[in-house]
Scaffold this active site. Structure first.
Site, PDB file in Angstrom:
ATOM      1  N   ASN A  86     -13.932   2.398  12.771  1.00 59.28           N
ATOM      2  CA  ASN A  86     -14.405   3.542  11.791  1.00 59.28           C
ATOM      3  C   ASN A  86     -14.671   2.889  10.501  1.00 59.28           C
ATOM      4  OD1 ASN A  86     -14.338   5.945  13.342  1.00 59.28           O
ATOM      5  ND2 ASN A  86     -12.001   5.888  13.266  1.00 59.28           N
ATOM      6  N   GLY A  92     -14.407   8.783   9.051  1.00 58.19           N
ATOM      7  CA  GLY A  92     -12.768   9.367   9.251  1.00 58.19           C
ATOM      8  C   GLY A  92     -11.919   8.158   8.910  1.00 58.19           C
ATOM      9  N   THR A  94      -8.931   6.303   8.089  1.00 58.38           N
ATOM     10  CA  THR A  94      -7.969   6.781   6.890  1.00 58.38           C
ATOM     11  C   THR A  94      -6.866   5.696   6.731  1.00 58.38           C
ATOM     12  OG1 THR A  94      -6.543   7.010   9.292  1.00 58.38           O
ATOM     13  CG2 THR A  94      -7.816   8.980   8.444  1.00 58.38           C
ATOM     14  N   HIS A  97      -7.622  -0.916   5.931  1.00 57.74           N
ATOM     15  CA  HIS A  97      -7.286  -2.293   6.497  1.00 57.74           C
ATOM     16  C   HIS A  97      -7.967  -2.439   8.080  1.00 57.74           C
ATOM     17  CE1 HIS A  97      -4.412  -6.068   7.149  1.00 57.74           C
ATOM     18  NE2 HIS A  97      -5.336  -5.903   8.257  1.00 57.74           N
ATOM     19  N   HIS A  99      -9.836  -2.363  11.083  1.00 55.69           N
ATOM     20  CA  HIS A  99      -9.030  -2.419  12.470  1.00 55.69           C
ATOM     21  C   HIS A  99      -9.995  -2.002  13.691  1.00 55.69           C
ATOM     22  CE1 HIS A  99      -8.405   1.452  10.570  1.00 55.69           C
ATOM     23  NE2 HIS A  99      -8.466   1.929  11.828  1.00 55.69           N
TER      24      HIS A  99
HETATM   25  P1  5GP Z   1      -8.580   4.949  11.218  1.00 52.11           P
HETATM   26  O1  5GP Z   1      -8.638   6.628  11.428  1.00 52.11           O
HETATM   27  O2  5GP Z   1      -8.371   4.509   9.930  1.00 52.11           O
HETATM   28  O3  5GP Z   1      -9.634   4.395  12.138  1.00 52.11           O
HETATM   29  O4  5GP Z   1      -7.352   4.640  12.117  1.00 52.11           O
HETATM   30  C1  5GP Z   1      -6.323   4.583  11.555  1.00 52.11           C
HETATM   31  C2  5GP Z   1      -5.161   4.595  12.974  1.00 52.11           C
HETATM   32  O5  5GP Z   1      -3.844   4.028  12.423  1.00 52.11           O
HETATM   33  C3  5GP Z   1      -4.984   6.027  13.285  1.00 52.11           C
HETATM   34  O6  5GP Z   1      -5.142   6.184  14.702  1.00 52.11           O
HETATM   35  C4  5GP Z   1      -3.210   6.073  13.310  1.00 52.11           C
HETATM   36  O7  5GP Z   1      -2.724   6.902  14.239  1.00 52.11           O
HETATM   37  C5  5GP Z   1      -2.702   4.700  13.064  1.00 52.11           C
HETATM   38  N1  5GP Z   1      -1.812   4.474  11.994  1.00 52.11           N
HETATM   39  C6  5GP Z   1      -1.579   5.255  10.899  1.00 52.11           C
HETATM   40  N2  5GP Z   1      -0.442   4.616  10.360  1.00 52.11           N
HETATM   41  C7  5GP Z   1       0.147   3.924  11.261  1.00 52.11           C
HETATM   42  C8  5GP Z   1       1.468   3.313  11.550  1.00 52.11           C
HETATM   43  O8  5GP Z   1       2.374   3.249  10.646  1.00 52.11           O
HETATM   44  N3  5GP Z   1       1.834   2.604  12.576  1.00 52.11           N
HETATM   45  C9  5GP Z   1       1.021   2.528  13.642  1.00 52.11           C
HETATM   46  N4  5GP Z   1       1.293   1.956  14.687  1.00 52.11           N
HETATM   47  N5  5GP Z   1      -0.352   3.368  13.772  1.00 52.11           N
HETATM   48  C10 5GP Z   1      -0.739   3.882  12.391  1.00 52.11           C
HETATM   49 ZN    ZN Z   2      -3.992  -4.681   4.600  1.00 49.04          ZN
END
Ligand code: 5GP
Ligand code: ZN
Length: 113
Positions: A86, A92, A94, A97, A99
């Site tokens: 993403n 979306g 969130t 950083h 990933h």
């Molecule tokens: P994004 O929405 O940015 O693509 O994905 C972020 C992901 O990070 C989400 O699926 C969320 O569940 C995961 N996430 C957020 N905070 C933490 C955390 O403290 N530990 C772990 N293991 N995953 C996290």
């Molecule tokens: Zn970072």
């Protein structure tokens, strides 16, 4: 990067369930899994998005992509998996950083592409 949750996970300052680590990347289980297997692959160096990287820095993405089949095999994803990255608000994103989500362990449902 201060106040970045994934930088803190990389540094071991907050706990995570790591499944893989080397000099350049860490892979750990997503805290809110969207599939039976849901792992995040992150570069150790902080980049919010792909747009922040120059060509040399982007070498870590090649490394990550080349390690993902091994990581997936250790997770038992021999039947396939999906990768999602993403980027920004419309996607979306969130956690700012960069990933790569690895999703699998089941037949994955509806998809956009
Ligand atoms: P994004 O929405 O940015 O693509 O994905 C972020 C992901 O990070 C989400 O699926 C969320 O569940 C995961 N996430 C957020 N905070 C933490 C955390 O403290 N530990 C772990 N293991 N995953 C996290
Ligand atoms: Zn970072």
């Amino acid at each position: 990067m201060e106040n970045c949750i994934f930088c803190k996970i990389v540094a071991g300052e907050i706990p995570s369930q790591k499944v893989y680590e080397d000099e350049e990347i860490v892979a750990f289980k997503d805290v809110n899994p969207q599939a039976k297997v849901h792992v995040l692959v992150v570069p150790k160096q902080h980049f919010a998005t792909l747009a922040e990287m120059n060509l040399a820095q982007a070498e870590v993405l090649k490394h990550a992509m080349m390690r993902i089949p091994f990581i997936a095999s250790t997770l038992g994803l021999g039947n396939g998996y999906r990768l999602i990255v993403n980027q920004g608000a419309d996607a979306g994103q969130t956690v700012h950083h960069l990933h790569i989500h690895i999703l699998g362990g089941q037949t994955l449902g509806e998809k956009m592409v």
